[in-house]
Write a protein that holds these residues in place. Structure first.
Motif, short mmCIF file in Angstrom:
data_model
loop_
_atom_site.label_atom_id
_atom_site.label_comp_id
_atom_site.label_asym_id
_atom_site.label_seq_id
_atom_site.Cartn_x
_atom_site.Cartn_y
_atom_site.Cartn_z
N ALA A 220 -3.61 -5.18 -2.94
CA ALA A 220 -2.92 -5.04 -4.22
C ALA A 220 -2.52 -6.39 -4.82
CB ALA A 220 -1.67 -4.17 -4.04
N VAL B 189 -4.83 -3.20 -10.30
CA VAL B 189 -4.32 -2.58 -9.08
C VAL B 189 -2.80 -2.51 -9.13
CG1 VAL B 189 -4.51 -2.58 -6.58
CG2 VAL B 189 -6.08 -3.96 -7.91
N THR C 112 -7.09 1.21 -9.92
CA THR C 112 -6.89 1.45 -8.49
C THR C 112 -5.39 1.50 -8.16
OG1 THR C 112 -8.94 0.29 -7.98
CG2 THR C 112 -7.35 0.53 -6.18
N ARG D 211 -1.69 -5.73 -13.13
CA ARG D 211 -1.34 -4.31 -13.19
C ARG D 211 -2.32 -3.49 -14.02
NH1 ARG D 211 3.42 -6.33 -16.02
NH2 ARG D 211 2.96 -6.22 -18.23
N ARG E 166 -0.89 -4.58 0.93
CA ARG E 166 -0.34 -5.64 0.08
C ARG E 166 -1.41 -6.66 -0.30
NH1 ARG E 166 5.20 -6.51 0.10
NH2 ARG E 166 4.94 -8.76 0.22
N VAL F 117 -2.74 1.59 -4.85
CA VAL F 117 -2.55 1.52 -3.40
C VAL F 117 -1.23 2.22 -3.08
CG1 VAL F 117 -2.28 0.01 -1.40
CG2 VAL F 117 -3.74 -0.71 -3.31
N LEU G 254 0.51 -1.35 -6.60
CA LEU G 254 0.97 -0.89 -5.29
C LEU G 254 2.17 0.03 -5.51
CD1 LEU G 254 1.00 -1.23 -2.12
CD2 LEU G 254 2.65 -3.06 -2.49
#
Ligand code: ADP
Length: 574
Positions: A384, A413, A491, A410, A381, A493, A415
């Motif tokens: 992200a 990254v 990226t 966004r 967390r 997560v 999540l």
């Protein structure tokens, strides 16, 4: 880590108010002009009455003067009504703008801010504060404007009739100004405190309602009741304080506005004896000053509301401060995610992430492993940008990731957890959240990439509506993954993204996932160690710390924590 949102300072509030006026200059000018005309029309009758008195004394006819007075009164009536209407319309437009702006600001708050402000605070600002400001704009603003103009014109008029008598008139505004100054100095903090106490109460109630079962299960009722009493006491003290302030203000005002007409009568009598004024002039002045009390009283009735809505407006503008100051102006330079000396604790608890340094290289597939409760999800967390470190920094391209606005974040990254949300609306609505500019062809491609072949039409309604389609968790997950493709972050997560699905759908989901991860940096919170074996690098967490890092083979060879985890996992699988 829960905290209150900021409150805008005076300068910012003034600037914001000016901005609202500038948005609608014609509306504001029209309102001002009509109100001025109505205020001037109100001056005519007393003046004519003075003339009538003088005429009667001189034995002249007064029919024409009387007729003019009637016409002036009618004109005043019409103008006042019209001014009110134009003013109210202007206020409604301003109010609408404030509401729209509030919504935009809330939506632009960084995720890390929204996660950690008190929900009661945000809710109170979005409801009570907006309602208070709205009511003031609708009811108070037009009246205050008209009354202010009226008071101003009345005083000017007394001066024009007779400067000496006019000087008496000045006593009223002087006394009232002194009393108001005294009041206003103390009122802002007092009303802000009242608002904060209101927020705390809302927060407390919300927390009690949300945690009712826990409170009962743990027998915390007494403690929560005591806490509630403390919160209520704070509210009571705050209200008593504002009550006291009003208790001083009102009598002072009353005396200030009654004094001038009395003085004018006394002074007027003397001047009349000396032949320095006419009886008509004295009558006109007394009538003017008697009328002065009314607009001033009106202003003061609303002053309280103005004051409390000033505080509310400051709280609403505070959201803008938050949005502006927390959203980094700096554009991330590059895709590298770096964590330095990161500590994180949940509210009131000990650190669950301790002194973590980590650099995620662009394009890397990083697995984070460790025993349950080691702090893996929390680290995810933090990386992200959903949580903000207590100490240390987490940056993407050198910019703190938790400061990015949702739209900006966004792009960098995303999540992905098992906890995905479906919004009421069409498939298209649900996808456009990730990229409002995407055309249907891009939406279609994203759906195809995650294997969501069950979507018949982008216009299909989703959600628990009679006409809507209710989706299973795997399909909800696919839509979430399609959103990731549309957001196109460098990226991703992953945290237990497919753990809750049954093995058959999980395999399906893994395939969708593979399509999503193609070409991106991946940080996988690995709950199954085969993910770790396939990763470029493995980071092992234990008790909030990174205790090992390296490739799967290196770590197995090292014979440390990872090797033990690997052996037990491998062993359990036969
Ligand atoms: P992992 O993912 O390795 O299982 P977590 O990051 O979920 O570990 O949790 C680390 C620690 O933080 C645990 O002790 C857990 O109880 C605690 N924790 C996790 N989430 C919260 C939360 N929302 N509030 C308070 N404590 C939490």
């Amino acid at each position: 880590m829960n905290r209150d949102l900021p409150v805008a300072d005076r300068r910012r509030v003034r600037r914001a108010a000016l901005r609202l006026v500038r948005r609608d200059v014609p509306g504001f000018v029209a309102t001002l002009l009509l109100n001025s005309l109505a205020a001037v029309a109100a001056l005519v009758s007393p003046w004519l009455l003075g003339r009538i008195v003088d005429s009667v004394k001189g034995g002249d006819p007064v029919d024409l003067l009387a007729a003019t007075a009637v016409v002036a009164a009618l004109a005043q009536l019409v103008l006042t009504r019209y001014a009110e209407r134009v003013g109210t319309r202007f206020s409604e437009r301003v109010q609408e703008h404030i509401r729209a702006e509030l919504l935009d600001r809330v939506l632009a708050l960084p995720a890390a801010t929204v996660e950690h402000v008190r929900t009661g605070d945000l809710a109170a600002r979005g409801t009570t504060d907006v309602a208070v400001v709205g009511r003031t704009l609708r009811d108070a603003a037009p009246v205050i404007l008209f009354s202010s103009l009226r008071a101003l014109f009345l005083i000017v008029a007394v001066f024009l009739v007779d400067p000496l008598l006019g000087a008496c008139g000045l006593l009223a505004p002087a006394g009232i100004a002194a009393a108001s100054r005294w009041y206003l100095r103390r009122a802002r903090p007092a009303y802000l405190e009242e608002g904060a106490a209101r927020s705390e109460l809302a927060e407390h109630l919300a927390a009690n309602a949300a945690g009712a079962r826990t409170i009962e299960a743990l027998g915390l009722q007494d403690r929560r009741t005591r806490a509630a009493e403390r919160v209520i006491e704070r509210g009571r003290t705050a209200q008593l304080r504002t009550l006291f302030l009003r208790g001083v203000l009102w009598p002072s005002v009353e005396v200030s506005s009654l004094l001038p007409p009395v003085l004018v009568l006394l002074l007027g009598g003397v001047l009349l004896d000396r032949g320095q004024v006419t009886l008509g002039a004295v009558v006109t002045c007394v009538l003017y000053l008697r009328q002065l009390g009314q607009p001033i009283e009106t202003i003061l009735i609303w002053l309280e509301q103005l004051q409390s809505s000033g505080a509310s407006f400051a709280r609403i503008e505070g959201l803008a401060t938050s949005a502006r100051e927390e959203i980094a102006a700096a554009e991330p330079r590059g895709d590298r995610i770096e964590a330095y000396g990161v500590h994180f604790a949940y509210e009131g608890g000990d650190d669950v992430v301790t002194a973590v340094d980590l650099t995620v290289r662009p394009g890397e597939r990083l697995a984070v492993v460790g025993p349950s409760g080691a702090g893996k999800s929390t680290l995810g967390r933090l990386l992200a940008g959903i949580d903000r470190p207590r100490l240390g920094t987490v940056t993407v391209g050198s910019v703190p990731v938790a400061d990015l606005s949702p739209a900006r974040l966004r792009e960098h990254v995303v999540l992905v957890t098992q906890e995905q949300h479906l919004f009421l609306g069409t498939v298209r609505d649900n996808l456009l959240l990730a990229d409002p500019t995407a055309g249907d062809d891009r939406l279609g491609k994203a759906l195809a990439a995650v294997g969501a072949d069950w979507v018949v039409s982008l216009d299909d309604e989703l959600g628990p509506r009679s006409s809507g389609v209710t989706l299973g968790p795997d399909r909800v997950q696919q839509l979430a993954l399609a959103r990731v493709i549309l957001a196109d972050p460098h990226t991703v997560v992953l945290d237990e993204a497919t753990a809750m699905l049954d093995p058959r759908t999980a395999r399906h989901a893994e395939r969708s996932l593979a399509a999503v991860l193609e070409g991106r940096t991946v940080i996988a919170i690995a709950h199954r160690l085969h993910t770790a074996r396939d990763a470029d690098r493995v980071v092992v967490m234990d008790n909030g710390r990174v205790v090992e890092a390296g490739t799967h083979d290196e770590l197995v060879a090292a014979g440390g924590v990872y090797e033990a985890l690997w052996r037990s996992w491998h062993g359990s699988r036969g």
